[in-house]
Design a protein around this motif. Structure first.
Motif, PDB file in Angstrom:
ATOM      1  N   GLY A 247      15.708  34.242  90.134  1.00 22.02           N
ATOM      2  CA  GLY A 247      14.750  34.067  89.042  1.00 22.02           C
ATOM      3  C   GLY A 247      15.203  33.185  87.901  1.00 22.02           C
ATOM      4  O   GLY A 247      14.579  33.188  86.830  1.00 22.02           O
ATOM      5  N   PHE A 248      16.266  32.394  88.075  1.00 20.32           N
ATOM      6  CA  PHE A 248      16.778  31.550  86.996  1.00 20.32           C
ATOM      7  C   PHE A 248      16.351  30.089  87.178  1.00 20.32           C
ATOM      8  O   PHE A 248      16.415  29.546  88.293  1.00 20.32           O
ATOM      9  CB  PHE A 248      18.310  31.617  86.942  1.00 20.32           C
ATOM     10  N   LEU A 249      15.938  29.483  86.089  1.00 21.42           N
ATOM     11  CA  LEU A 249      15.684  28.052  86.021  1.00 21.42           C
ATOM     12  C   LEU A 249      16.777  27.455  85.138  1.00 21.42           C
ATOM     13  O   LEU A 249      16.916  27.825  83.971  1.00 21.42           O
ATOM     14  CB  LEU A 249      14.312  27.768  85.416  1.00 21.42           C
ATOM     15  N   VAL A 250      17.562  26.532  85.691  1.00 23.05           N
ATOM     16  CA  VAL A 250      18.689  25.941  84.962  1.00 23.05           C
ATOM     17  C   VAL A 250      18.420  24.469  84.742  1.00 23.05           C
ATOM     18  O   VAL A 250      18.158  23.719  85.691  1.00 23.05           O
ATOM     19  CB  VAL A 250      20.010  26.122  85.737  1.00 23.05           C
ATOM     20  N   GLN A 251      18.483  24.031  83.478  1.00 23.01           N
ATOM     21  CA  GLN A 251      18.210  22.641  83.123  1.00 23.01           C
ATOM     22  C   GLN A 251      19.339  22.089  82.256  1.00 23.01           C
ATOM     23  O   GLN A 251      19.987  22.823  81.508  1.00 23.01           O
ATOM     24  CB  GLN A 251      16.878  22.545  82.369  1.00 23.01           C
ATOM     25  N   LYS A 252      19.539  20.807  82.369  1.00 23.38           N
ATOM     26  CA  LYS A 252      20.581  20.132  81.599  1.00 23.38           C
ATOM     27  C   LYS A 252      20.094  19.864  80.185  1.00 23.38           C
ATOM     28  O   LYS A 252      18.932  19.501  79.961  1.00 23.38           O
ATOM     29  CB  LYS A 252      20.948  18.820  82.288  1.00 23.38           C
ATOM     30  N   MET A 253      21.003  20.027  79.213  1.00 23.12           N
ATOM     31  CA  MET A 253      20.687  19.757  77.813  1.00 23.12           C
ATOM     32  C   MET A 253      21.784  18.884  77.216  1.00 23.12           C
ATOM     33  O   MET A 253      22.975  19.126  77.440  1.00 23.12           O
ATOM     34  CB  MET A 253      20.579  21.072  77.040  1.00 23.12           C
ATOM     35  N   ARG A 254      21.386  17.886  76.507  1.00 22.74           N
ATOM     36  CA  ARG A 254      22.339  17.044  75.777  1.00 22.74           C
ATOM     37  C   ARG A 254      22.093  17.191  74.293  1.00 22.74           C
ATOM     38  O   ARG A 254      20.949  17.222  73.834  1.00 22.74           O
ATOM     39  CB  ARG A 254      22.204  15.579  76.182  1.00 22.74           C
ATOM     40  N   VAL A 255      23.170  17.266  73.511  1.00 21.09           N
ATOM     41  CA  VAL A 255      23.086  17.436  72.065  1.00 21.09           C
ATOM     42  C   VAL A 255      23.556  16.163  71.389  1.00 21.09           C
ATOM     43  O   VAL A 255      24.636  15.642  71.691  1.00 21.09           O
ATOM     44  CB  VAL A 255      23.915  18.640  71.596  1.00 21.09           C
ATOM     45  N   VAL A 256      22.721  15.652  70.469  1.00 22.33           N
ATOM     46  CA  VAL A 256      23.018  14.419  69.744  1.00 22.33           C
ATOM     47  C   VAL A 256      23.147  14.743  68.264  1.00 22.33           C
ATOM     48  O   VAL A 256      22.205  15.259  67.664  1.00 22.33           O
ATOM     49  CB  VAL A 256      21.906  13.369  69.958  1.00 22.33           C
ATOM     50  N   PRO A 257      24.309  14.473  67.644  1.00 21.49           N
ATOM     51  CA  PRO A 257      24.464  14.753  66.210  1.00 21.49           C
ATOM     52  C   PRO A 257      23.446  13.976  65.371  1.00 21.49           C
ATOM     53  O   PRO A 257      23.093  12.839  65.693  1.00 21.49           O
ATOM     54  CB  PRO A 257      25.896  14.296  65.918  1.00 21.49           C
ATOM     55  N   ASN A 258      22.968  14.577  64.311  1.00 19.38           N
ATOM     56  CA  ASN A 258      22.018  13.947  63.403  1.00 19.38           C
ATOM     57  C   ASN A 258      22.792  13.166  62.339  1.00 19.38           C
ATOM     58  O   ASN A 258      23.497  13.766  61.524  1.00 19.38           O
ATOM     59  CB  ASN A 258      21.141  15.018  62.750  1.00 19.38           C
ATOM     60  N   PRO A 259      22.677  11.835  62.300  1.00 11.83           N
ATOM     61  CA  PRO A 259      23.457  11.057  61.327  1.00 11.83           C
ATOM     62  C   PRO A 259      23.068  11.346  59.884  1.00 11.83           C
ATOM     63  O   PRO A 259      23.828  11.059  58.965  1.00 11.83           O
ATOM     64  CB  PRO A 259      23.141   9.599  61.703  1.00 11.83           C
ATOM     65  N   LYS A 260      21.892  11.923  59.651  1.00 14.46           N
ATOM     66  CA  LYS A 260      21.455  12.226  58.294  1.00 14.46           C
ATOM     67  C   LYS A 260      21.998  13.565  57.797  1.00 14.46           C
ATOM     68  O   LYS A 260      21.885  13.867  56.612  1.00 14.46           O
ATOM     69  CB  LYS A 260      19.932  12.265  58.225  1.00 14.46           C
ATOM     70  N   LEU A 301      16.252  17.944  76.392  1.00 17.33           N
ATOM     71  CA  LEU A 301      16.196  18.792  77.565  1.00 17.33           C
ATOM     72  C   LEU A 301      15.659  18.000  78.750  1.00 17.33           C
ATOM     73  O   LEU A 301      14.605  17.393  78.681  1.00 17.33           O
ATOM     74  CB  LEU A 301      15.280  19.994  77.297  1.00 17.33           C
ATOM     75  N   TYR A 302      16.409  18.027  79.853  1.00 17.00           N
ATOM     76  CA  TYR A 302      15.996  17.364  81.084  1.00 17.00           C
ATOM     77  C   TYR A 302      15.208  18.381  81.915  1.00 17.00           C
ATOM     78  O   TYR A 302      15.711  19.463  82.225  1.00 17.00           O
ATOM     79  CB  TYR A 302      17.220  16.864  81.854  1.00 17.00           C
ATOM     80  N   ARG A 306      18.713  21.949  87.684  1.00 15.67           N
ATOM     81  CA  ARG A 306      20.035  21.520  88.104  1.00 15.67           C
ATOM     82  C   ARG A 306      20.329  22.081  89.489  1.00 15.67           C
ATOM     83  O   ARG A 306      20.107  23.267  89.761  1.00 15.67           O
ATOM     84  CB  ARG A 306      21.111  22.004  87.130  1.00 15.67           C
ATOM     85  N   PRO A 307      20.862  21.277  90.400  1.00 11.65           N
ATOM     86  CA  PRO A 307      21.249  21.795  91.715  1.00 11.65           C
ATOM     87  C   PRO A 307      22.481  22.683  91.601  1.00 11.65           C
ATOM     88  O   PRO A 307      23.279  22.557  90.665  1.00 11.65           O
ATOM     89  CB  PRO A 307      21.547  20.522  92.518  1.00 11.65           C
ATOM     90  N   LEU A 308      22.649  23.571  92.567  1.00  9.07           N
ATOM     91  CA  LEU A 308      23.733  24.546  92.534  1.00  9.07           C
ATOM     92  C   LEU A 308      25.101  23.887  92.473  1.00  9.07           C
ATOM     93  O   LEU A 308      25.993  24.341  91.734  1.00  9.07           O
ATOM     94  CB  LEU A 308      23.648  25.453  93.760  1.00  9.07           C
ATOM     95  N   ASP A 309      25.293  22.781  93.220  1.00  8.99           N
ATOM     96  CA  ASP A 309      26.618  22.159  93.253  1.00  8.99           C
ATOM     97  C   ASP A 309      26.989  21.476  91.945  1.00  8.99           C
ATOM     98  O   ASP A 309      28.132  21.048  91.775  1.00  8.99           O
ATOM     99  CB  ASP A 309      26.727  21.176  94.424  1.00  8.99           C
ATOM    100  N   SER A 310      26.023  21.355  91.010  1.00  8.69           N
ATOM    101  CA  SER A 310      26.346  20.809  89.690  1.00  8.69           C
ATOM    102  C   SER A 310      26.755  21.905  88.711  1.00  8.69           C
ATOM    103  O   SER A 310      27.115  21.607  87.569  1.00  8.69           O
ATOM    104  CB  SER A 310      25.141  20.054  89.127  1.00  8.69           C
ATOM    105  N   LEU A 311      26.710  23.172  89.155  1.00  9.70           N
ATOM    106  CA  LEU A 311      27.040  24.302  88.301  1.00  9.70           C
ATOM    107  C   LEU A 311      28.359  24.961  88.680  1.00  9.70           C
ATOM    108  O   LEU A 311      28.924  25.703  87.875  1.00  9.70           O
ATOM    109  CB  LEU A 311      25.937  25.364  88.376  1.00  9.70           C
ATOM    110  N   TYR A 328      25.403  20.662  78.190  1.00  8.09           N
ATOM    111  CA  TYR A 328      25.010  22.040  77.958  1.00  8.09           C
ATOM    112  C   TYR A 328      23.992  22.442  79.022  1.00  8.09           C
ATOM    113  O   TYR A 328      23.380  21.595  79.662  1.00  8.09           O
ATOM    114  CB  TYR A 328      24.372  22.219  76.579  1.00  8.09           C
ATOM    115  N   LEU A 329      23.780  23.758  79.165  1.00  8.95           N
ATOM    116  CA  LEU A 329      22.755  24.253  80.071  1.00  8.95           C
ATOM    117  C   LEU A 329      21.728  25.069  79.293  1.00  8.95           C
ATOM    118  O   LEU A 329      22.088  25.859  78.411  1.00  8.95           O
ATOM    119  CB  LEU A 329      23.357  25.156  81.155  1.00  8.95           C
ATOM    120  N   GLN A 330      20.461  24.862  79.608  1.00  8.44           N
ATOM    121  CA  GLN A 330      19.431  25.795  79.179  1.00  8.44           C
ATOM    122  C   GLN A 330      19.073  26.643  80.393  1.00  8.44           C
ATOM    123  O   GLN A 330      18.697  26.117  81.439  1.00  8.44           O
ATOM    124  CB  GLN A 330      18.180  25.091  78.652  1.00  8.44           C
ATOM    125  N   VAL A 331      19.197  27.953  80.233  1.00  7.38           N
ATOM    126  CA  VAL A 331      18.973  28.886  81.336  1.00  7.38           C
ATOM    127  C   VAL A 331      17.773  29.757  80.993  1.00  7.38           C
ATOM    128  O   VAL A 331      17.785  30.466  79.981  1.00  7.38           O
ATOM    129  CB  VAL A 331      20.215  29.768  81.584  1.00  7.38           C
TER     130      VAL A 331
END
Length: 412
Positions: A247-260, A301-302, A306-311, A328-331
């Motif tokens: 029952g888990f949906l796993v997605q890739k997340m990237r964090v970008v610092p805010n220059p302001k 958020l992508y 994510r496929p299992l072999d990427s985890l 990062y992962l969003q689960v």
């Protein structure tokens, strides 16, 4: 790809600091004696336990103890005895019998030193600690601290930080799950300025006695609910390769610092100082508030799962499994809706709320090192190697289960 504001990470360590156990078919038995390190005298009625489990015993008149049928694995052995320092030792339980001689050191009070008790707790500070430590979920509202006078709470206004400790233990009765938890060596920190919470220690679980069969069935159902969707459940699904079926949906997340943000942070500090001596107009307040609310970073958020072999990484010859991923992962756990109190406790914008799926518990997982081994029971060999946020940060003592808990097998 969707974008939304990234919230400050909350680090939650519900006792995972203390032990991980590798459950298997093999078991061992721990026996031995507990003695005074100075006089070598046996200590009767010392409380001995394996942290984060339901395995515990008391010593007899000769200081002897026995812990039978303990699953093989790595644990933290903890001993508590009045007048002595809390004893802590990492131990590997092996198949068969193991005999130990454990020496306890007298505490400062027994050695004649004077210990000054801190000032009594301010009620407001204590209630803030209770709300954060126990949590705000439906299960957490059924938890009670039974020895509040043993909890020392302090607020540092300069750091804007709340801390709590206990010289003995904090006893929490969880009437939702049917566990009595004694939390030894509690170290609790809540920093309001940096927006994080950390607490850890050495908890031991005791089964509460049900009033009737109906209550026992309710406890069993609630324990199952607490386990489903938890970090332990997710890690176990990675270990078994059943992430999607569980029952888990796993997605890739990237964090970008805010220059302001650095400018916003500076203005926010200036605003806090200026408000003490200055009266701002409504227009000034609105302008300054926009800067104060600027987020530290943005996340992307992508949408593709994510496929299992990427985890994970798997060692074919031994079957050992490592948690291993980039960014990062969003689960999202899709088989259960969030607790009704979740969005009240963690308010989000209308735009973010509209982007959420109709149901599901959404959490963020961050790996702090290249990889960590996952044990068969869903525990990590290095629990401090991950950060969690979102729904996993919301669930606290109300959903806290011992390491030796095993969910019921699904019906055939």
């Amino acid at each position: 790809m969707a974008a939304f504001f990234y919230l400050r990470i909350i680090l939650l360590l519900l006792g995972w600091f203390s032990a991980t156990a590798c459950l298997s078919q093999s078991t061992g038995t721990l026996t031995g004696t507990v003695r005074d390190s100075v006089t070598q005298a046996p200590l009767e009625l010392a409380s001995l336990f394996l942290a984060n489990t339901t395995y515990g015993a008391s010593t007899n008149a000769k200081g002897e103890f026995s812990l039978p049928n303990v699953p093989v694995g790595q644990y933290d052995l903890v001993i508590s005895y009045l007048g002595y320092k809390l004893y802590k030792r990492s131990i590997a339980v092996k198949p068969g019998p193991q005999t130990l001689t454990l020496l306890l050191t007298p505490s400062a009070q027994q050695l004649g030193e004077v210990v000054v008790r801190p000032n009594p707790n301010r009620e407001a500070d204590y209630q803030r600690f209770v709300q954060t430590f126990l949590g705000q979920s439906a299960f957490s509202r059924q938890c009670r601290i039974r020895n509040p006078k043993d909890v020392y709470v302090d607020y540092d206004s300069d750091k804007n930080e709340l801390t709590a400790t206990s010289p003995a233990f904090v006893q929490v009765d969880n009437d939702a799950l049917g566990y009595r938890v004694k939390y030894y060596g509690l170290k609790f920190t809540q920093n309001f300025r940096e927006q994080y919470v950390v607490f850890y220690g050495y908890p031991v679980f005791e089964e509460m006695k049900a009033r009737n069969e109906r209550q026992q069935r309710r406890w069993a159902a609630n324990r199952e609910q607490a386990y489903r969707g938890s970090l332990t459940h997710f890690l176990h699904s990675i270990y078994t390769g059943q992430v999607t079926p569980e029952g888990f949906l796993v997605q890739k997340m990237r964090v970008v610092p805010n220059p302001k943000f650095p400018r916003a942070d500076s203005l926010a500090n200036a605003l806090r100082l200026a408000r003490r001596n200055t009266v701002f107009s409504s227009a000034d307040q609105d302008s300054l508030s926009r800067w104060v609310k600027v987020p530290r970073a943005f996340s992307m958020l992508y949408t593709a799962p994510r496929p299992l072999d990427s985890l994970r990484g798997v060692q074919p010859d031994s079957g050992r499994v490592w948690l291993r991923f980039r960014d990062y992962l969003q689960v999202t756990y899709l088989k259960e809706a969030p607790d009704p109190a979740y969005h009240t406790a963690r308010p989000i914008s209308a735009a973010a709320a509209a982007a959420l799926p109709p149901k599901g518990q959404i959490s963020t997982l961050i790996l702090l090192q290249p990889e960590i081994e996952i044990q068969k029971n869903g525990q990590l060999t290095e629990p401090l190697g991950v950060f969690t946020d979102g729904y996993w940060g919301f669930e606290k003592m109300g959903e806290f289960l011992p390491l030796d808990y095993a969910p019921a097998a699904p019906a055939p």
